[in-house]
Scaffold this motif. Structure first.
Motif: not given
Length: 132
Positions: A114-126
């Protein structure tokens, strides 16, 4: 308001595992952005005080009509309890009609990541959206 940065209301033990939830919401029109933003901030305040939250952040892209969240929790039960509590339950029911699209992703990580990066969030959501 582009982003509410990561905060950690209840720091996890360094060797703990946490459940991460990331979401992406897109509203149908620009007219709906202000109301969705107000609702998002109310739910962010609720999440900040929720039992079992380990960290959270919010990002809004108003002109794209898109909102992102990422949060870390003690476990999935803590996420479910937050989602079932007021005002979250009522707000989300009331906002369904303005939603064009929503996506949710859950995974587990060591608290040390933690914290989770926005890049990781975007990748997983995509990845999730590609499957759906």
């Amino acid at each position: 308001m582009p982003a509410v940065p990561w905060i950690q209301p209840q720091a996890p033990a360094p060797d703990a595992e946490v459940t991460v939830m990331a979401s992406r919401f897109e509203v149908r029109s620009l007219r709906q952005v202000p109301g969705f933003l107000r609702a998002s901030m109310a739910l962010w305040r609720q999440a900040r005080r929720a039992e079992g939250v380990r960290g959270l952040a919010l990002r809004a892209e108003p002109f794209r009509r898109t909102f992102w969240t990422v949060s870390a929790w003690r476990d999935r039960d803590a996420i479910d309890a937050y989602a079932a509590a007021e005002p979250h339950r009522s707000v989300m029911r009331g906002r369904r009609g303005v939603m064009k699209e929503s996506a949710f992703v859950f995974w587990t990580v060591p608290a040390s990541e933690l914290p989770i990066t926005w890049e990781e969030v975007e990748r997983r959501v995509a990845e999730r959206r590609a499957v759906a």
